[in-house]
Design an enzyme around this catalytic site. Structure first.
Site, PDB file in Angstrom:
ATOM      1  N   ASN A  76       9.345 -14.378  -4.413  1.00 39.25           N
ATOM      2  CA  ASN A  76       7.548 -13.974  -4.245  1.00 39.25           C
ATOM      3  C   ASN A  76       6.975 -14.653  -3.528  1.00 39.25           C
ATOM      4  OD1 ASN A  76       7.726 -11.783  -5.545  1.00 39.25           O
ATOM      5  ND2 ASN A  76       9.109 -12.266  -6.847  1.00 39.25           N
ATOM      6  N   ARG A 104      -2.831  -0.983 -23.175  1.00 40.28           N
ATOM      7  CA  ARG A 104      -1.853  -0.842 -23.938  1.00 40.28           C
ATOM      8  C   ARG A 104      -2.229  -1.315 -25.393  1.00 40.28           C
ATOM      9  NH1 ARG A 104       2.526  -2.628 -19.609  1.00 40.28           N
ATOM     10  NH2 ARG A 104       3.231  -0.775 -18.830  1.00 40.28           N
ATOM     11  N   ALA A 132       0.552  -1.340   0.256  1.00 37.26           N
ATOM     12  CA  ALA A 132      -0.255  -0.523  -0.053  1.00 37.26           C
ATOM     13  C   ALA A 132       0.897   1.623  -0.256  1.00 37.26           C
ATOM     14  CB  ALA A 132      -1.674  -0.019   1.344  1.00 37.26           C
ATOM     15  N   ALA A 133       2.551   1.113   0.406  1.00 36.54           N
ATOM     16  CA  ALA A 133       2.834   2.355   0.346  1.00 36.54           C
ATOM     17  C   ALA A 133       3.506   1.951  -0.694  1.00 36.54           C
ATOM     18  CB  ALA A 133       3.408   2.126   1.739  1.00 36.54           C
ATOM     19  N   ARG A 135      16.772 -15.187 -12.577  1.00 36.54           N
ATOM     20  CA  ARG A 135      14.754 -15.759 -12.311  1.00 36.54           C
ATOM     21  C   ARG A 135      14.057 -16.668 -10.908  1.00 36.54           C
ATOM     22  NH1 ARG A 135      11.376 -15.216 -16.635  1.00 36.54           N
ATOM     23  NH2 ARG A 135       9.744 -17.056 -16.783  1.00 36.54           N
ATOM     24  N   ILE A 195       2.349   2.227  -7.353  1.00 37.83           N
ATOM     25  CA  ILE A 195       0.693   1.607  -7.387  1.00 37.83           C
ATOM     26  C   ILE A 195       0.186   2.026  -6.269  1.00 37.83           C
ATOM     27  CG2 ILE A 195      -0.137  -0.098  -8.405  1.00 37.83           C
ATOM     28  CD1 ILE A 195       2.545  -1.381 -10.164  1.00 37.83           C
ATOM     29  N   ASP A 216      -2.035  -4.135 -20.026  1.00 38.16           N
ATOM     30  CA  ASP A 216      -1.380  -4.826 -21.268  1.00 38.16           C
ATOM     31  C   ASP A 216      -3.051  -4.294 -22.467  1.00 38.16           C
ATOM     32  OD1 ASP A 216       1.032  -5.778 -20.364  1.00 38.16           O
ATOM     33  OD2 ASP A 216      -0.939  -7.584 -19.158  1.00 38.16           O
ATOM     34  N   HIS A 251       1.670 -12.315 -18.852  1.00 44.56           N
ATOM     35  CA  HIS A 251       2.069 -11.047 -18.728  1.00 44.56           C
ATOM     36  C   HIS A 251       3.923 -10.371 -17.867  1.00 44.56           C
ATOM     37  CE1 HIS A 251       2.234  -6.184 -17.527  1.00 44.56           C
ATOM     38  NE2 HIS A 251       3.172  -6.881 -16.044  1.00 44.56           N
ATOM     39  N   GLY A 265       1.654  -7.795  -8.290  1.00 40.72           N
ATOM     40  CA  GLY A 265       2.897  -7.417  -8.300  1.00 40.72           C
ATOM     41  C   GLY A 265       3.682  -8.875  -9.128  1.00 40.72           C
TER      42      GLY A 265
HETATM   43  N1  LIG Z   1       0.765  -6.504 -13.579  1.00 44.16           N
HETATM   44  C1  LIG Z   1       0.572  -5.345 -14.327  1.00 44.16           C
HETATM   45  O1  LIG Z   1       0.614  -5.108 -14.918  1.00 44.16           O
HETATM   46  C2  LIG Z   1       2.104  -4.267 -13.620  1.00 44.16           C
HETATM   47  C3  LIG Z   1       1.970  -3.282 -13.953  1.00 44.16           C
HETATM   48  C4  LIG Z   1       3.150  -2.351 -12.995  1.00 44.16           C
HETATM   49  C5  LIG Z   1       3.921  -2.956 -12.127  1.00 44.16           C
HETATM   50  N2  LIG Z   1       3.400  -4.329 -11.505  1.00 44.16           N
HETATM   51  C6  LIG Z   1       4.605  -4.877 -10.220  1.00 44.16           C
HETATM   52  O2  LIG Z   1       3.614  -4.290  -9.489  1.00 44.16           O
HETATM   53  C7  LIG Z   1       4.499  -4.622  -8.250  1.00 44.16           C
HETATM   54  C8  LIG Z   1       4.562  -3.365  -6.719  1.00 44.16           C
HETATM   55  O3  LIG Z   1       4.862  -2.107  -8.251  1.00 44.16           O
HETATM   56  P1  LIG Z   1       5.151  -0.171  -7.420  1.00 44.16           P
HETATM   57  O4  LIG Z   1       5.203   0.373  -8.684  1.00 44.16           O
HETATM   58  O5  LIG Z   1       4.086  -0.330  -6.597  1.00 44.16           O
HETATM   59  O6  LIG Z   1       6.196  -0.708  -6.289  1.00 44.16           O
HETATM   60  P2  LIG Z   1       6.512  -0.736  -5.034  1.00 44.16           P
HETATM   61  O7  LIG Z   1       8.562  -0.848  -5.082  1.00 44.16           O
HETATM   62  O8  LIG Z   1       6.813   1.391  -5.089  1.00 44.16           O
HETATM   63  O9  LIG Z   1       6.238  -0.944  -4.106  1.00 44.16           O
HETATM   64  C9  LIG Z   1       5.997  -2.191  -3.415  1.00 44.16           C
HETATM   65  C10 LIG Z   1       5.485  -2.003  -2.000  1.00 44.16           C
HETATM   66  O10 LIG Z   1       5.092  -3.003  -1.457  1.00 44.16           O
HETATM   67  C11 LIG Z   1       5.426  -3.303   0.060  1.00 44.16           C
HETATM   68  N3  LIG Z   1       5.609  -4.845  -0.126  1.00 44.16           N
HETATM   69  C12 LIG Z   1       6.828  -5.296  -0.020  1.00 44.16           C
HETATM   70  N4  LIG Z   1       6.316  -6.662   0.367  1.00 44.16           N
HETATM   71  C13 LIG Z   1       5.521  -6.927   0.700  1.00 44.16           C
HETATM   72  C14 LIG Z   1       4.727  -7.940   1.212  1.00 44.16           C
HETATM   73  N5  LIG Z   1       4.648  -9.487   2.395  1.00 44.16           N
HETATM   74  N6  LIG Z   1       3.363  -7.165   2.088  1.00 44.16           N
HETATM   75  C15 LIG Z   1       3.394  -6.654   1.732  1.00 44.16           C
HETATM   76  N7  LIG Z   1       4.078  -5.298   1.120  1.00 44.16           N
HETATM   77  C16 LIG Z   1       4.680  -5.542   1.135  1.00 44.16           C
HETATM   78  C17 LIG Z   1       6.864  -2.431   0.122  1.00 44.16           C
HETATM   79  O11 LIG Z   1       7.207  -2.155   1.060  1.00 44.16           O
HETATM   80  C18 LIG Z   1       6.653  -1.226  -1.151  1.00 44.16           C
HETATM   81  O12 LIG Z   1       5.815  -0.298  -0.368  1.00 44.16           O
HETATM   82  C19 LIG Z   1       6.019  -4.877  -9.000  1.00 44.16           C
HETATM   83  O13 LIG Z   1       6.036  -6.294  -8.589  1.00 44.16           O
HETATM   84  C20 LIG Z   1       5.902  -4.070 -10.174  1.00 44.16           C
HETATM   85  O14 LIG Z   1       6.274  -5.242 -10.824  1.00 44.16           O
HETATM   86  C21 LIG Z   1       2.961  -4.953 -12.513  1.00 44.16           C
HETATM   87  O1  LIG Z   2       7.055  -4.119 -13.426  1.00 45.41           O
HETATM   88  C1  LIG Z   2       7.698  -4.477 -14.448  1.00 45.41           C
HETATM   89  O2  LIG Z   2       8.397  -5.062 -14.280  1.00 45.41           O
HETATM   90  C2  LIG Z   2       6.533  -3.654 -15.801  1.00 45.41           C
HETATM   91  C3  LIG Z   2       4.865  -3.770 -15.298  1.00 45.41           C
HETATM   92  O3  LIG Z   2       4.891  -5.136 -15.196  1.00 45.41           O
HETATM   93  C4  LIG Z   2       4.343  -2.980 -16.295  1.00 45.41           C
HETATM   94  O4  LIG Z   2       3.831  -3.933 -17.120  1.00 45.41           O
HETATM   95  O5  LIG Z   2       4.785  -2.227 -16.595  1.00 45.41           O
END
Ligand SMILES: NC(=O)c1ccc[n+]([C@@H]2O[C@H](COP(=O)([O-])OP(=O)(O)OC[C@H]3O[C@@H](n4cnc5c(N)ncnc54)[C@H](O)[C@@H]3O)[C@@H](O)[C@H]2O)c1
Ligand SMILES: O=C(O)C[C@H](O)C(=O)O
Length: 329
Positions: free
Chosen positions: A107, A164, A14-15, A100, A18, A161, A189, A132
């Site tokens: 995770n 986009r 949450a912090a 990987r 996203i 996606d 994804h 995530g």
């Molecule tokens: N599926 C998609 O289309 C898509 C798109 C964009 C980003 N993402 C993914 O979303 C995720 C988050 O992106 P972001 O930019 O917000 O990252 P970020 O690093 O800004 O924030 C992630 C947050 O998660 C917290 N966190 C980590 N482990 C945790 C846990 N066990 N429990 C609760 N909170 C936890 C961290 O403290 C941090 O505040 C990344 O994995 C990113 O790759 C996915």
């Molecule tokens: O966080 C990333 O690796 C990219 C993200 O999944 C995105 O599609 O923007």
């Protein structure tokens, strides 16, 4: 206006970036509708709690009429208590030198206990969206540790996606995104995803009459599939507002339904449709009615599409086998 019962929404990470773009939109009613009060639960790791408290202060300062409460937790068994909707955003990003397998293992350490906690304390009707990364496989891990929750309630996000792809196609054809129908993201994804326009139309005209195959394979598909990396390159951080927007779209359509005759894309558990092995969480063309995603059936898959769907699904199988090898599922 009469109001629905309040919905408890848990957001992990949450912090993070996203989270910061997402929480305000949920609290304002854009995700569940203007007649549904929301109880927010913010789940963070201990180091993230202070920043989450800051975000909660800002949410308070918005005086959203639909926002009934905000709770912050660093324990999944508290954070998922009574959750009707869970957005699993927090994940371990890949860092320099990380293989990987290391990423999947790190995770697993997050999504296994979260799946267990959802199983133990979430509401009966819990619906989970994993954002995530690697989102599909993280969803598979969480689902496999929640045996009492139907697997169909665990989904992963490919709506970004999808959005986009809509935008790229609109720009190419000079149309508006609202004129585009029946586009699909298949698979993972990741960069292997397959954005498919063979059933799509623009203002009623088949897309295949508007673009050629060379544009599809050389421009459209790689642009959509690598857009996440392009955003990271340009912004120095991964997409956040557009990811939050897609999460809002996904849950909105899941809970409130897709418009009549329209479909969208979501990664949901495969029932074996289109040759995708049963049990994998893969992106499909989907509709939602009555709070359930359904895979659009009966689409013809040409050779161009078949090869690309198979390649992305093969990557999902590899990821599944890797987490199985690590004992995570
Ligand atoms: N599926 C998609 O289309 C898509 C798109 C964009 C980003 N993402 C993914 O979303 C995720 C988050 O992106 P972001 O930019 O917000 O990252 P970020 O690093 O800004 O924030 C992630 C947050 O998660 C917290 N966190 C980590 N482990 C945790 C846990 N066990 N429990 C609760 N909170 C936890 C961290 O403290 C941090 O505040 C990344 O994995 C990113 O790759 C996915
Ligand atoms: O966080 C990333 O690796 C990219 C993200 O999944 C995105 O599609 O923007």
């Amino acid at each position: 206006m009469s109001q629905n019962a309040p919905v408890t929404v848990t957001v992990t990470g949450a912090a993070g970036q996203i989270g910061y773009a997402l929480l305000f939109r949920i609290a304002s009613g854009q995700m569940l509708g203007a007649d549904t009060p929301v109880r927010l639960r913010l789940l963070e790791i201990p180091q993230g709690v202070k920043a989450a408290e800051g975000t909660a202060m800002e949410l308070d300062d918005c005086a959203f009429p639909l926002l009934e409460s905000i709770d912050i937790a660093d324990d999944p068994r508290v954070g998922f208590e009574g959750a009707n909707v869970a957005l699993l955003v927090g994940a371990r990003p890949r860092t320099k030198g990380m293989e990987r397998g290391d990423l999947l293992e790190a995770n697993g350490g997050i999504f296994k206990p979260q799946g267990e906690a959802i199983n133990a304390v979430a509401a009966q009707d819990i619906r989970v969206l994993v954002v995530g990364n690697p989102a599909n496989t993280n969803a598979l891990i969480a689902a496999s540790h929640a045996p009492d929750v139907p697997t169909e309630r665990f989904t992963a996000m490919t709506r970004l996606d999808h959005n986009r792809a809509l935008s790229q196609l609109a720009s190419k054809t000079g149309a508006s995104v609202k004129d585009i129908e029946k586009l699909t993201i298949w698979g993972n994804h990741s960069a292997t995803q397959y954005p498919d326009v063979f059933h799509a139309s623009v203002a009623g005209k088949p897309v295949t009459e508007l673009v050629d195959e060379a544009w599809l394979s050389d421009t459209f598909i790689p642009t959509v599939a690598k857009r996440g990396a392009a955003i990271i390159e340009a912004r120095g951080a991964s997409s956040a507002a557009s990811a939050a927007n897609a999460a809002v779209d996904h849950v909105h359509d899941w809970v409130l339904g897709t418009p009549q005759g329209a479909w969208t894309s979501a990664a949901i558990v495969s029932d074996g449709s289109y040759g995708v092995p049963e049990g994998l969480i893969s992106s499909f063309p989907v509709t939602s009615t009555g709070g359930r995603w359904e895979i659009v059936q009966g689409l013809e898959v040409n050779d161009f599409s078949r090869q690309r769907i198979d390649a992305s699904v093969a990557e999902l199988v590899e990821e599944r086998d890797a987490v199985q090898g690590l004992g995570l599922i």
